[in-house]
Design an enzyme around this catalytic site. Structure first.
Site, PDB file in Angstrom:
ATOM      1  N   GLY A   1     -46.730 -75.261  73.978  1.00  0.00           N
ATOM      2  CA  GLY A   1     -46.779 -73.926  74.183  1.00  0.00           C
ATOM      3  C   GLY A   1     -47.578 -73.439  75.258  1.00  0.00           C
ATOM      4  N   GLU A   2     -47.593 -72.096  75.320  1.00  0.00           N
ATOM      5  CA  GLU A   2     -48.353 -71.375  76.371  1.00  0.00           C
ATOM      6  C   GLU A   2     -48.926 -70.214  75.995  1.00  0.00           C
ATOM      7  OE1 GLU A   2     -44.923 -71.138  77.874  1.00  0.00           O
ATOM      8  OE2 GLU A   2     -45.138 -73.224  78.224  1.00  0.00           O
ATOM      9  N   GLY A   3     -49.970 -69.647  76.247  1.00  0.00           N
ATOM     10  CA  GLY A   3     -50.785 -68.540  75.696  1.00  0.00           C
ATOM     11  C   GLY A   3     -51.374 -67.839  76.790  1.00  0.00           C
ATOM     12  N   GLY A   4     -52.097 -66.657  76.515  1.00  0.00           N
ATOM     13  CA  GLY A   4     -53.046 -66.129  77.560  1.00  0.00           C
ATOM     14  C   GLY A   4     -54.009 -66.918  77.991  1.00  0.00           C
ATOM     15  N   PHE A   5     -54.532 -67.870  77.448  1.00  0.00           N
ATOM     16  CA  PHE A   5     -55.720 -68.869  77.826  1.00  0.00           C
ATOM     17  C   PHE A   5     -55.133 -69.736  78.553  1.00  0.00           C
ATOM     18  CE2 PHE A   5     -58.614 -72.282  77.241  1.00  0.00           C
ATOM     19  CZ  PHE A   5     -59.817 -71.729  77.157  1.00  0.00           C
ATOM     20  N   GLY A   6     -53.893 -70.433  78.555  1.00  0.00           N
ATOM     21  CA  GLY A   6     -53.210 -71.359  79.071  1.00  0.00           C
ATOM     22  C   GLY A   6     -52.293 -72.048  78.370  1.00  0.00           C
TER      23      GLY A   6
ATOM     24  N   VAL B   1     -51.069 -75.399  75.779  1.00  0.00           N
ATOM     25  CA  VAL B   1     -51.528 -76.124  74.718  1.00  0.00           C
ATOM     26  C   VAL B   1     -50.789 -77.474  74.829  1.00  0.00           C
ATOM     27  CG1 VAL B   1     -52.024 -76.095  72.063  1.00  0.00           C
ATOM     28  CG2 VAL B   1     -52.196 -73.912  73.464  1.00  0.00           C
TER      29      VAL B   1
ATOM     30  N   LYS C   1     -56.121 -76.811  74.236  1.00  0.00           N
ATOM     31  CA  LYS C   1     -55.816 -75.828  74.945  1.00  0.00           C
ATOM     32  C   LYS C   1     -56.800 -75.792  76.170  1.00  0.00           C
ATOM     33  CE  LYS C   1     -56.210 -71.892  72.563  1.00  0.00           C
ATOM     34  NZ  LYS C   1     -56.693 -70.616  72.050  1.00  0.00           N
TER      35      LYS C   1
ATOM     36  N   ASP D   1     -57.146 -59.248  66.960  1.00  0.00           N
ATOM     37  CA  ASP D   1     -55.922 -59.469  67.506  1.00  0.00           C
ATOM     38  C   ASP D   1     -54.959 -60.193  66.305  1.00  0.00           C
ATOM     39  OD1 ASP D   1     -54.180 -59.810  69.632  1.00  0.00           O
ATOM     40  OD2 ASP D   1     -54.997 -61.618  70.269  1.00  0.00           O
TER      41      ASP D   1
END
Length: 490
Positions: A143-148, A150, A174, A269
């Site tokens: 998946g993806e997140g704010g960091f980048g 995974v 990540k 968060d």
């Protein structure tokens, strides 16, 4: 030939020789430039490999990442300060919204001074993680997140070398997206908090990688993904007892951070996508990029820029920038409400008046005759009546507008402890029949059905989506079916 003629000839030969030498030097320079250009092109090609990976894997990260933007404190007090929708960062309307990555890139960090190295953390090389994830191929993408992005990978249990898929230690890698919304500062926070904080309800940080501009984090792999996936993406609902188990585990994680850690921490968060689940549905908090040290003794709060996700942030924090542990308690109340109702904290696809989950639910939370209207219709009566009453009361306390009235997380844990084991299922009682009749009556009268309807006599859960057409991002998107409610059939 006279003396003058000889002299002219010598001058001409000398001039010709000089010109030839200049031409040779020019050719050599051109050749060297070609070599350097070739080397530069190769370096660019190698550098673009990573960029290409991010383009392929994270092309949609701008639209559907779940991350945190900052809110300038100059806008506090403005009622229009927040207009973002579900799982969108808290941010101002009138002032410039900046990303935490911008803050991180203001100056070049001195790694040796900022990075606390803990003996149990492994330092991975980039090439090892590249091989462990099978070259960061799309099939390994979780998946993806704010960091980048995974990725799923496999490494030695007692080392850092990559191993054959299905063997060794399964990890989640990540990667830091250089164009993403989180940056070096959040990467450091993850290491400095998770490297120091060890608890069964916090995700385990295995190690990290830092090479040139590469920033990667390696976590234990959580096979059942995020709570968000199970609440809002699965075709089968989470059973009531599992929901209560997850709520209890998440509460224990926050309680540890607030009251048991050597240096108390405010998570900042807390939301469904940051609650990851192991194979037994034990909840573990992840993503500590926005975490902050709690105020020192004698101080009531930490003053900071407002960062978090809209729909989860406590109102007093949004308005003043004053952060306390009770801000996390409010966020926990929102998640508890999401687990109770099966609704997202913010959903503009709902009818008017139901976009904001907390505001829609408030009138029902303390009314014993109306609280059942909050319950996820997909449970179909497979929930504890006493447990549901306790949860609604607890959610009301956590969501109090007065932060001083909100309970401590240790008190929340004590309330939740017995709830996973209660057996007074509503479906087996006369109460449930009355509840269903009232619900149908309320639904037919309002026309909206309180956000649910029926198909072939069965309740239908509305499919939710983010403003960008997706249901919100999560670092894990496994296709693992949720457990069936007791007595349910396929």
């Amino acid at each position: 030939m006279g003396f003058d003629s000889v002299k002219v000839m010598e001058n001409w030969q000398s001039k010709t020789s000089n010109e030839n030498e200049k031409k040779k030097k020019k050719r050599r320079r051109k050749k060297n430039n070609n070599v350097r250009n070739s080397e530069h092109y190769e370096e660019e090609a190698n550098g673009c490999w990573v960029k290409f990976r991010y383009i392929v894997c994270c092309a949609s990260s701008t639209s559907d990442v779940e991350t945190s933007l900052t809110l300038s404190t100059s806008t506090v007090g403005s009622q229009s300060a927040i207009v973002q929708s579900n799982d969108q960062p808290v941010g101002p309307v009138s002032s410039t919204t900046t990303t935490s990555n911008a803050e991180s890139s203001l100056s070049t960090p001195i790694i040796s001074e900022e990075l606390n190295i803990y003996s149990h953390l492994k330092k991975f090389s980039f090439i090892d993680l590249k091989l462990a994830t099978r070259n960061f191929r799309p099939e390994s993408l979780l998946g993806e997140g704010g960091f980048g992005c995974v990725f799923k990978g496999w490494v030695e249990e007692n080392g850092t070398a990559p191993v054959k898929p299905g063997t060794g230690l399964t990890v989640a890698v990540k990667t830091l997206n250089p164009d993403g919304l989180q940056g070096h500062k959040e990467w450091l926070a993850e290491i400095n908090y998770l490297g120091n904080l060890l608890h069964p309800n916090l995700v385990k940080l295995v190690g990290y990688c830092i090479e040139d501009d590469q920033r990667l984090l390696v976590y234990e792999f959580m096979p059942r993904g995020s709570l968000e996936n199970h609440l809002f993406r699965r075709s089968l609902p989470l059973p009531w007892s599992i929901r209560m188990k997850i709520a209890l585990g998440a509460a224990k994680g926050l309680s540890f951070l607030h009251e048991e850690a050597l240096k108390p921490v405010i998570y900042r968060d807390f939301k469904t996508s940051n609650i990851l689940l192991d194979g037994e549905y034990n909840a573990k908090l992840s993503d500590f990029g926005l975490a902050k040290d709690a105020p020192d003794e004698g101080k009531t709060h930490v003053s900071t820029r407002v960062m978090g996700t809209y729909g989860y942030a406590a109102p007093e924090y949004v308005m003043t920038g004053h952060l306390t542990s009770k801000s996390d308690v409010y966020s926990f109340g929102v998640v508890l409400l999401e687990m109770l109702t099966g609704r997202r904290s913010m959903d503009k696809n709902r009818p008017n008046g139901e976009h904001n989950l907390v505001e829609w639910a408030r009138p029902h939370l303390l009314d014993k005759r109306r609280f059942y209207r909050l319950l996820d219709p997909r449970l179909e009566g497979h929930f504890s009546v006493k447990g549901a009453q306790k949860v609604t009361q607890l959610a009301a306390q956590c969501l109090s507008r007065d932060s001083k009235i909100r309970p401590k997380m240790s008190e929340v844990v004590e309330v939740l402890k017995p709830l996973p084991h209660l057996k007074d299922m509503a479906s087996a009682s006369y109460y449930f029949q009355t509840m269903q009749a009232e619900r149908l009556k309320a639904g037919s009268g309002s026309g909206s059905g309180r956000g649910f309807g029926s198909r072939n006599g069965q309740p239908v859960f509305r499919t939710l989506s983010s403003p960008h057409g997706q249901a919100g991002s999560s670092p894990y998107r496994h296709q693992i079916p949720s457990p069936k409610p007791k007595g349910a059939t396929t």
